[in-house]
Design an enzyme around this catalytic site. Structure first.
Site, PDB file in Angstrom:
ATOM      1  N   SER A  11       0.817  -1.214   0.000  1.00 51.18           N
ATOM      2  CA  SER A  11       0.000   0.000   0.000  1.00 51.18           C
ATOM      3  C   SER A  11       0.852   1.265   0.000  1.00 51.18           C
ATOM      4  O   SER A  11       0.564   2.229   0.702  1.00 51.18           O
ATOM      5  CB  SER A  11      -0.935  -0.002   1.210  1.00 51.18           C
ATOM      6  N   THR A  41       7.211   4.923   0.704  1.00 51.05           N
ATOM      7  CA  THR A  41       6.584   6.145   0.184  1.00 51.05           C
ATOM      8  C   THR A  41       6.406   7.192   1.285  1.00 51.05           C
ATOM      9  O   THR A  41       6.730   8.365   1.091  1.00 51.05           O
ATOM     10  CB  THR A  41       5.208   5.811  -0.433  1.00 51.05           C
ATOM     11  N   ALA A  44       9.513   9.328   1.972  1.00 54.98           N
ATOM     12  CA  ALA A  44      10.204  10.106   0.931  1.00 54.98           C
ATOM     13  C   ALA A  44      10.185  11.580   1.295  1.00 54.98           C
ATOM     14  O   ALA A  44       9.153  12.113   1.700  1.00 54.98           O
ATOM     15  CB  ALA A  44       9.553   9.872  -0.421  1.00 54.98           C
ATOM     16  N   GLU A 113      18.344  18.256  -7.059  1.00 55.45           N
ATOM     17  CA  GLU A 113      19.014  17.168  -6.332  1.00 55.45           C
ATOM     18  C   GLU A 113      20.199  16.654  -7.142  1.00 55.45           C
ATOM     19  O   GLU A 113      20.332  16.978  -8.328  1.00 55.45           O
ATOM     20  CB  GLU A 113      18.012  16.035  -6.055  1.00 55.45           C
ATOM     21  N   HIS A 235      22.380   5.779   0.332  1.00 56.22           N
ATOM     22  CA  HIS A 235      22.216   7.229   0.433  1.00 56.22           C
ATOM     23  C   HIS A 235      23.404   7.769   1.215  1.00 56.22           C
ATOM     24  O   HIS A 235      23.748   7.226   2.266  1.00 56.22           O
ATOM     25  CB  HIS A 235      20.902   7.572   1.138  1.00 56.22           C
ATOM     26  N   ARG A 281      24.742  10.058  -6.171  1.00 57.21           N
ATOM     27  CA  ARG A 281      24.792   9.425  -4.855  1.00 57.21           C
ATOM     28  C   ARG A 281      25.913   8.412  -4.705  1.00 57.21           C
ATOM     29  O   ARG A 281      26.528   8.327  -3.654  1.00 57.21           O
ATOM     30  CB  ARG A 281      23.468   8.724  -4.591  1.00 57.21           C
ATOM     31  N   HIS A 342      19.617   2.411   0.730  1.00 57.84           N
ATOM     32  CA  HIS A 342      18.482   3.310   0.501  1.00 57.84           C
ATOM     33  C   HIS A 342      17.498   2.822  -0.557  1.00 57.84           C
ATOM     34  O   HIS A 342      16.296   2.836  -0.340  1.00 57.84           O
ATOM     35  CB  HIS A 342      19.064   4.662   0.085  1.00 57.84           C
ATOM     36  N   ARG A 377      20.185   4.838  -9.822  1.00 55.51           N
ATOM     37  CA  ARG A 377      18.963   5.639  -9.955  1.00 55.51           C
ATOM     38  C   ARG A 377      19.264   7.132  -9.813  1.00 55.51           C
ATOM     39  O   ARG A 377      19.960   7.547  -8.885  1.00 55.51           O
ATOM     40  CB  ARG A 377      17.981   5.234  -8.853  1.00 55.51           C
TER      41      ARG A 377
HETATM   42  C1  LIG Z   1      13.808   7.831   3.520  1.00 58.18           C
HETATM   43  C2  LIG Z   1      13.461   7.715   2.070  1.00 58.18           C
HETATM   44  C3  LIG Z   1      13.417   8.866   1.269  1.00 58.18           C
HETATM   45  C4  LIG Z   1      13.099   8.760  -0.089  1.00 58.18           C
HETATM   46  N1  LIG Z   1      13.007   9.916  -0.841  1.00 58.18           N
HETATM   47  C5  LIG Z   1      12.603   9.809  -2.137  1.00 58.18           C
HETATM   48  C6  LIG Z   1      12.376  10.971  -2.919  1.00 58.18           C
HETATM   49  O1  LIG Z   1      12.501  12.095  -2.446  1.00 58.18           O
HETATM   50  N2  LIG Z   1      11.996  10.815  -4.220  1.00 58.18           N
HETATM   51  C7  LIG Z   1      11.829   9.589  -4.787  1.00 58.18           C
HETATM   52  O2  LIG Z   1      11.484   9.489  -5.971  1.00 58.18           O
HETATM   53  N3  LIG Z   1      12.034   8.469  -4.057  1.00 58.18           N
HETATM   54  C8  LIG Z   1      12.386   8.559  -2.756  1.00 58.18           C
HETATM   55  N4  LIG Z   1      12.566   7.416  -2.021  1.00 58.18           N
HETATM   56  C9  LIG Z   1      12.262   6.126  -2.644  1.00 58.18           C
HETATM   57  C10 LIG Z   1      10.752   6.001  -2.754  1.00 58.18           C
HETATM   58  O3  LIG Z   1      10.157   6.460  -1.573  1.00 58.18           O
HETATM   59  C11 LIG Z   1      10.344   4.561  -2.981  1.00 58.18           C
HETATM   60  O4  LIG Z   1      11.075   4.013  -4.024  1.00 58.18           O
HETATM   61  C12 LIG Z   1       8.864   4.487  -3.333  1.00 58.18           C
HETATM   62  O5  LIG Z   1       8.104   5.145  -2.350  1.00 58.18           O
HETATM   63  C13 LIG Z   1       8.435   3.047  -3.456  1.00 58.18           C
HETATM   64  O6  LIG Z   1       7.032   3.013  -3.547  1.00 58.18           O
HETATM   65  P1  LIG Z   1       6.349   1.599  -3.637  1.00 58.18           P
HETATM   66  O7  LIG Z   1       4.882   1.856  -3.682  1.00 58.18           O
HETATM   67  O8  LIG Z   1       6.958   0.829  -4.726  1.00 58.18           O
HETATM   68  O9  LIG Z   1       6.762   0.861  -2.275  1.00 58.18           O
HETATM   69  P2  LIG Z   1       6.513   1.272  -0.752  1.00 58.18           P
HETATM   70  O10 LIG Z   1       6.077   2.671  -0.632  1.00 58.18           O
HETATM   71  O11 LIG Z   1       7.700   0.866   0.015  1.00 58.18           O
HETATM   72  O12 LIG Z   1       5.289   0.330  -0.344  1.00 58.18           O
HETATM   73  C14 LIG Z   1       5.467  -1.062  -0.229  1.00 58.18           C
HETATM   74  C15 LIG Z   1       4.282  -1.631   0.489  1.00 58.18           C
HETATM   75  O13 LIG Z   1       4.284  -3.054   0.425  1.00 58.18           O
HETATM   76  C16 LIG Z   1       3.993  -3.593   1.706  1.00 58.18           C
HETATM   77  N5  LIG Z   1       4.524  -4.952   1.742  1.00 58.18           N
HETATM   78  C17 LIG Z   1       5.806  -5.358   1.599  1.00 58.18           C
HETATM   79  N6  LIG Z   1       5.878  -6.708   1.648  1.00 58.18           N
HETATM   80  C18 LIG Z   1       4.615  -7.165   1.819  1.00 58.18           C
HETATM   81  C19 LIG Z   1       4.038  -8.460   1.966  1.00 58.18           C
HETATM   82  N7  LIG Z   1       4.770  -9.577   1.959  1.00 58.18           N
HETATM   83  N8  LIG Z   1       2.691  -8.555   2.134  1.00 58.18           N
HETATM   84  C20 LIG Z   1       1.913  -7.441   2.189  1.00 58.18           C
HETATM   85  N9  LIG Z   1       2.419  -6.192   2.064  1.00 58.18           N
HETATM   86  C21 LIG Z   1       3.752  -6.049   1.882  1.00 58.18           C
HETATM   87  C22 LIG Z   1       4.630  -2.604   2.659  1.00 58.18           C
HETATM   88  O14 LIG Z   1       4.136  -2.741   3.951  1.00 58.18           O
HETATM   89  C23 LIG Z   1       4.226  -1.297   1.967  1.00 58.18           C
HETATM   90  O15 LIG Z   1       2.887  -0.964   2.282  1.00 58.18           O
HETATM   91  C24 LIG Z   1      12.874   7.499  -0.660  1.00 58.18           C
HETATM   92  C25 LIG Z   1      12.915   6.361   0.137  1.00 58.18           C
HETATM   93  C26 LIG Z   1      13.202   6.468   1.497  1.00 58.18           C
HETATM   94  C27 LIG Z   1      13.240   5.231   2.335  1.00 58.18           C
END
Ligand SMILES: Cc1cc2nc3c(=O)[nH]c(=O)nc-3n(C[C@H](O)[C@H](O)[C@H](O)COP(=O)(O)OP(=O)(O)OC[C@H]3O[C@@H](n4cnc5c(N)ncnc54)[C@H](O)[C@@H]3O)c2cc1C
Length: 529
Positions: A11, A41, A44, A113, A235, A281, A342, A377
């Site tokens: 989610s 997410t 971020a 950035e 990072h 990075r 990261h 990336r």
């Molecule tokens: C501190 C930080 C800062 C960042 N800053 C930036 C930024 O400024 N700009 C940018 O582009 N990117 C940034 N990133 C990277 C970016 O946030 C992520 O790549 C992006 O949010 C990933 O989105 P997603 O929906 O793929 O995964 P996520 O947002 O990680 O969501 C994954 C979901 O899957 C769920 N999940 C995992 N395994 C299971 C399972 N087995 N069963 C059920 N649910 C599960 C988790 O609980 C979560 O809800 C940052 C990341 C971090 C950690």
């Protein structure tokens, strides 16, 4: 038995945006392993990259992405993704209502950035991800007639037709309800992995606890191709403080003029790259790693003290607040920082519509490998990629036809009794994360990788024994995935006998043009099983 047209696992941005769009034509079930907001997410800070300034050009964003990707980006993917991105950013801002920062003229305030040659990062202060997540979740909640959200449901494994005879196709997943310890069966026409990253495979990471690479492991186990796992982004600047758990100090601070210094105040990035503190990075993380090894210090410092205090408060309220809680006022003293794992550039290999190599299995967001990031990336391209691929997959999935067999076997817990050896699980967690940090971190060697491979092999065989003998728990399921993902990273790193992008090895310090291709692993193809 739970049933829907589309089962989304995760989610974060990718899962929620997919669900919103796919709910236009089907019923969506979202399973997420903790609270809905537990995701990368939500953490971020920096923002989303996209060409929205009339003085900026898509071609420049494309060139920046290709340059940083170090010869491994798929140009077609880069071009189409970056061209489509801005329309999604505008939709998030104008239709969904994400409060991105705007100037008095109503135009987006754009940040800069590392690796970008122009200001093109749309942001909401320094909590962009949280603002996006809150808004998306609200929109999803409003569609509760079409979208069902199941928090605390951890997907264990995918259901495939292979077990029932016939060609390999996915039709659901087993879900572990963390509140009741019950295992439920969920079926759907298509399953969408949106499980995010795998930072927890390393000892120090900016990722929250949910980032254990589950989606990559589940996909690999059913035979999907997984690619480029050697490229893990570190990072450069995570807050260094004994009481701070994984707090990121955004790259945007350097974008606004922050300077990295040694503890004695000496700036050093000019010795490593012409873009100094705004180099990419991987360059900055390696420079810090090398300075720490050379000086024996345990951290370096990020100096913001030369910038106006009011500006810092306005632009970085969250980071300022967190630092202040720990007694660090960034207006007056430099912030202590170290690199940390990261972003996982590798993942489930997908085509331009988010389809994996296994029928009816999609992967979107950080869990996937689309070809956008290549060997490294470019900052803030990942939220953009998640938007674009969630939307494309939601369009494509319409045509998925169910492969569900007439009878679906329920989860079989066997004779397993409750595990009373939690200490084995926590020990193995710790060992994997430490050995990955020490042997498979920012700088690698053949010997360290070999050692890591041997240790992980042993740990995985221990987990296999343990796994089939005890009743499953969330920790054990995550450990099993973490160990497999560690194995995939090590195996990919061993195959890349050159240095490129995020993969840097002292034994092969240069590019080898013959290796300018993806590292693809699939079950049965090599040593990882
Ligand atoms: C501190 C930080 C800062 C960042 N800053 C930036 C930024 O400024 N700009 C940018 O582009 N990117 C940034 N990133 C990277 C970016 O946030 C992520 O790549 C992006 O949010 C990933 O989105 P997603 O929906 O793929 O995964 P996520 O947002 O990680 O969501 C994954 C979901 O899957 C769920 N999940 C995992 N395994 C299971 C399972 N087995 N069963 C059920 N649910 C599960 C988790 O609980 C979560 O809800 C940052 C990341 C971090 C950690």
């Amino acid at each position: 038995m739970l049933e829907a047209d589309y089962l989304v696992i995760g989610s974060g941005l990718a899962g929620l945006y997919f669900a919103l769009r796919a709910s236009e034509h089907g019923r969506v079930l979202i399973a997420t392993k903790r609270a809905a907001s537990d995701s990368n997410t939500s953490y971020a800070q920096g923002g989303v990259a996209g060409v929205l300034d009339p003085d900026d050009r898509i071609e420049t964003h494309i060139e920046d992405t290709l340059r940083v990707g170090d010869g491994l980006c798929n140009r077609k993917v880069v071009e189409s993704c970056l061209r489509e991105g801005p329309e999604h950013i505008l939709r998030f801002a104008n239709e969904l209502g994400v409060p991105f920062d705007r100037g008095p003229d109503g135009q987006f305030e754009l940040g800069r950035e590392g690796g970008h040659t122009a200001r093109r990062i749309v942001h909401a202060k320094d909590t962009t991800g949280a603002a996006i997540h809150r808004t998306l979740l609200q929109r999803v909640m409003e569609r509760d007639d079409r979208i069902q959200l199941l928090p605390d449901h951890l997907a264990i494994d995918l259901l495939t037709t292979a077990k029932y005879g016939g060609p390999n196709a996915v039709f659901g997943a087993y879900l572990y309800d963390q509140t009741t310890s019950e295992v439920k069966t969920a079926t759907a026409r298509a399953v969408v992995l949106a499980t995010g990253g795998a930072g927890k495979v390393y000892l120090y990471t900016t990722n929250p606890d949910v980032a254990t690479g589950d989606g990559i492991a589940m996909a690999y186990r059913v035979g999907a191709r997984v690619a480029n796992m050697e490229f893990f982004q570190f990072h450069p600047t995570c807050l260094y403080h004994p009481q701070a758990k994984s707090f990121l100090i955004s790259e945007a601070l350097r974008g606004e003029g922050g300077i990295l210094r040694l503890r004695d105040g000496t700036a050093f990035m000019h010795r490593y790259h012409e873009m100094k503190d705004l180099a990419t990075r991987d360059v900055v993380a390696r420079a810090i790693d090398s300075e720490l090894k050379r000086t024996g210090d345990d951290h370096v410092e990020l100096d913001m003290t030369h910038l106006p205090g009011d500006f810092l408060l306005d632009r970085f309220p969250n980071i300022h607040q967190r630092c202040l809680e720990l007694g660090i006022d960034m207006r007056r003293v430099p912030i202590p920082v170290v690199p940390a794992a990261h972003y996982c550039c590798g993942g489930v290999a997908v085509d331009e519509r988010g389809r994996s190599s296994v029928r009816n299995l999609y992967a979107i967001g950080e869990v996937s490998m689309t070809g956008l990031h290549g060997a490294c990336r470019l900052a803030s391209n990942s939220l953009l990629e998640a938007m674009v691929y969630a939307a494309r997959a939601a369009d494509d999935v319409k045509s998925a036809r169910s492969d569900r067999p007439g009878h679906v076997a329920p989860w079989y817990a066997g004779e397993a009794t409750a595990g009373d050896e939690a200490v084995v699980v926590s020990h193995n967690w710790d060992e994997i994360r430490r050995l990955m940090w020490n042997y498979v971190g920012i700088v690698r060697t053949d010997r360290r990788l070999e050692r890591a491979a041997q240790r992980i092999d042993l740990i995985r065989s221990e987990i296999r024994d343990y796994y089939w003998n005890v009743r499953v728990s969330g920790d054990l399921l995550e450990l099993r995935n973490l160990a497999l993902v560690a194995d995939l990273i090590v195996e990919s790193a061993r195959r890349r006998r050159e240095s490129r992008g995020l993969h840097y090895t002292l034994d092969h310090p240069d590019h080898d043009p013959r290796l300018a291709r993806d590292t693809v692993l699939a079950r049965g193809d090599g040593p990882v099983v």
